[in-house]
Design a protein around this motif. Sequence first.
Motif, PDB file in Angstrom:
ATOM      1  N   UNK A  39      -8.047   7.914   4.863  1.00 36.86           N
ATOM      2  CA  UNK A  39      -6.725   7.346   4.503  1.00 36.86           C
ATOM      3  C   UNK A  39      -6.121   8.135   3.346  1.00 36.86           C
ATOM      4  N   UNK A  40      -6.958   8.428   2.344  1.00 31.35           N
ATOM      5  CA  UNK A  40      -6.458   9.134   1.150  1.00 31.35           C
ATOM      6  C   UNK A  40      -5.966  10.531   1.527  1.00 31.35           C
ATOM      7  N   UNK A  41      -6.725  11.229   2.388  1.00 37.41           N
ATOM      8  CA  UNK A  41      -6.303  12.575   2.816  1.00 37.41           C
ATOM      9  C   UNK A  41      -4.946  12.518   3.510  1.00 37.41           C
ATOM     10  N   UNK A  42      -4.783  11.507   4.367  1.00 36.91           N
ATOM     11  CA  UNK A  42      -3.524  11.428   5.125  1.00 36.91           C
ATOM     12  C   UNK A  42      -2.369  11.045   4.204  1.00 36.91           C
ATOM     13  N   UNK A  43      -2.665  10.262   3.176  1.00 38.21           N
ATOM     14  CA  UNK A  43      -1.612   9.941   2.197  1.00 38.21           C
ATOM     15  C   UNK A  43      -1.249  11.192   1.416  1.00 38.21           C
ATOM     16  N   UNK A  44      -2.266  11.960   1.010  1.00 39.64           N
ATOM     17  CA  UNK A  44      -1.967  13.196   0.274  1.00 39.64           C
ATOM     18  C   UNK A  44      -1.153  14.149   1.149  1.00 39.64           C
ATOM     19  N   UNK A  45      -1.492  14.203   2.430  1.00 41.11           N
ATOM     20  CA  UNK A  45      -0.731  15.070   3.351  1.00 41.11           C
ATOM     21  C   UNK A  45       0.742  14.657   3.361  1.00 41.11           C
ATOM     22  N   UNK A  46       1.004  13.348   3.409  1.00 37.02           N
ATOM     23  CA  UNK A  46       2.401  12.884   3.415  1.00 37.02           C
ATOM     24  C   UNK A  46       3.094  13.270   2.107  1.00 37.02           C
ATOM     25  N   UNK A  47       2.369  13.099   0.978  1.00 36.54           N
ATOM     26  CA  UNK A  47       2.978  13.419  -0.322  1.00 36.54           C
ATOM     27  C   UNK A  47       3.316  14.911  -0.430  1.00 36.54           C
ATOM     28  N   UNK A  48       2.540  15.755   0.249  1.00 35.93           N
ATOM     29  CA  UNK A  48       2.714  17.211   0.110  1.00 35.93           C
ATOM     30  C   UNK A  48       3.397  17.857   1.310  1.00 35.93           C
ATOM     31  N   UNK A 284      -6.219   7.054  -7.004  1.00 39.03           N
ATOM     32  CA  UNK A 284      -4.833   7.530  -7.115  1.00 39.03           C
ATOM     33  C   UNK A 284      -4.134   7.461  -5.761  1.00 39.03           C
ATOM     34  N   UNK A 285      -4.821   7.923  -4.722  1.00 35.34           N
ATOM     35  CA  UNK A 285      -4.137   7.946  -3.419  1.00 35.34           C
ATOM     36  C   UNK A 285      -4.017   6.549  -2.833  1.00 35.34           C
ATOM     37  N   UNK A 286      -4.934   5.661  -3.234  1.00 30.19           N
ATOM     38  CA  UNK A 286      -4.798   4.249  -2.848  1.00 30.19           C
ATOM     39  C   UNK A 286      -3.481   3.676  -3.368  1.00 30.19           C
ATOM     40  N   UNK A 287      -2.995   4.199  -4.493  1.00 29.38           N
ATOM     41  CA  UNK A 287      -1.708   3.757  -5.066  1.00 29.38           C
ATOM     42  C   UNK A 287      -0.560   4.655  -4.590  1.00 29.38           C
ATOM     43  N   UNK A 288      -0.869   5.536  -3.659  1.00 27.09           N
ATOM     44  CA  UNK A 288       0.112   6.493  -3.101  1.00 27.09           C
ATOM     45  C   UNK A 288       0.713   7.384  -4.177  1.00 27.09           C
ATOM     46  N   UNK A 289      -0.156   7.775  -5.140  1.00 32.41           N
ATOM     47  CA  UNK A 289       0.292   8.728  -6.151  1.00 32.41           C
ATOM     48  C   UNK A 289      -0.575   9.983  -6.084  1.00 32.41           C
TER      49      UNK A 289
END
Length: 369
Positions: A39-48, A284-289
Amino acid sequence: MSSGARHLYVHLPFCAHRCGYCDFVTVVGRHSQHARYVDALLTELELERNVLAPELETVFLGGGTPTFTEHAELERLLGSLPPATEITVEANPETVTQELARMLRSQGVNRVSLGVQSFRLHLLDVLERVVQPDIVRRAFYHLRDAGFDNISFDLIYGIPGQTASDLDADLADALELGPEHLSCYELEAKPGTRFTHAHGDELERQADAMESYFELVVERLTAAGYRWYETANFCRTSELDLRSRHNLAYWLGRDYLALGVGAVSTFAGRRWRNTPRLAHYLEALGRETTPEREVEPLSHDVRRRERVMLGLRLDEPLVLGELAAVVDESAVSRLELLGLVQSDADGRTLALTPRGRFLGGGVTADLLA
Ligand SMILES: C[S@@+](CC[C@H](N)C(=O)[O-])C[C@H]1O[C@@H](n2cnc3c(N)ncnc32)[C@H](O)[C@@H]1O
Ligand code: SF4
């Protein structure tokens, strides 16, 4: 100036066991965190997302042991990543089952890098590898049966207790299977590892023998028809270009985005390294940051020097152009006389000779102004 990175690295840190010689960012087990990590990787992908080009050339899943990740989670991750021409997954042989090989293939993976290290049981023991040589062979055949026609082996030489004939036998065993690509690394004593503590003195004692081991690797593999295209990398020659496109991008100084704990990205004159602490990364990625990062601005000069250092690892001459500004011309002449460097008649390209390639980084460092 690039309009977006065309290369994506994804770090999967989980391993069954922490090998004593390894200093990569890894954690043992933690099955209960695999889903959250994906989940965290996919959130980081969206952020970047904005860092990536609309079409990617390569995706590389490295570790850790990507194939130790819960297979349903690995499948979900692969299914959510952008498509690319070359998609590589690193695998430890003992994790490769028929089902895993089929799943990777069905998710568009077209290249597997298998961490073989050695086929000699006593050397695998020294490296604390849990795998037996026959398991390596079985993994290779599972991959072939699933349709993989681009398989790479990682081999390590300079293992304490390894004789030249052990190395010769390892190369023969690898060649018998005939992977498309081989990476052969000299075992490095990484500071602070258990291995360096236990075997550091032995590695120092055998350091002198390593040049002849390196020569043996190059001789055997080139005689078998492999192209020595980068200091430690070899590929079969065929009508297809079987060099690792992902690593080539790195050696050519291209921009790339790296996702995951401890992952290092280079983009638009900046390099950043994500926190190596899993809990901080997940939180951090759990908070979408964005996770905590160390950021290093890369000056034009630093980038040019890196491009010379990395570009001279390749077998194709480096086209100098603006890189000429960071190369010391008198060093070029001196090293040419010593037979370590070659430049073309009008000095537009530079390459190391085979002898220079054996000596490697030391020669390149001398060349920089
Ligand atoms: C990210 S690592 C590990 C991949 C995979 N988990 C494995 O163990 O096979 C990629 C490669 O780096 C190499 N490597 C790791 N530690 C090393 C060391 N101390 N010296 C030389 N090569 C090393 C190994 O050949 C390994 O396959
Ligand atoms: S060598 Fe591979 S399996 Fe061993 S700890 Fe490092 S990443 Fe994990």
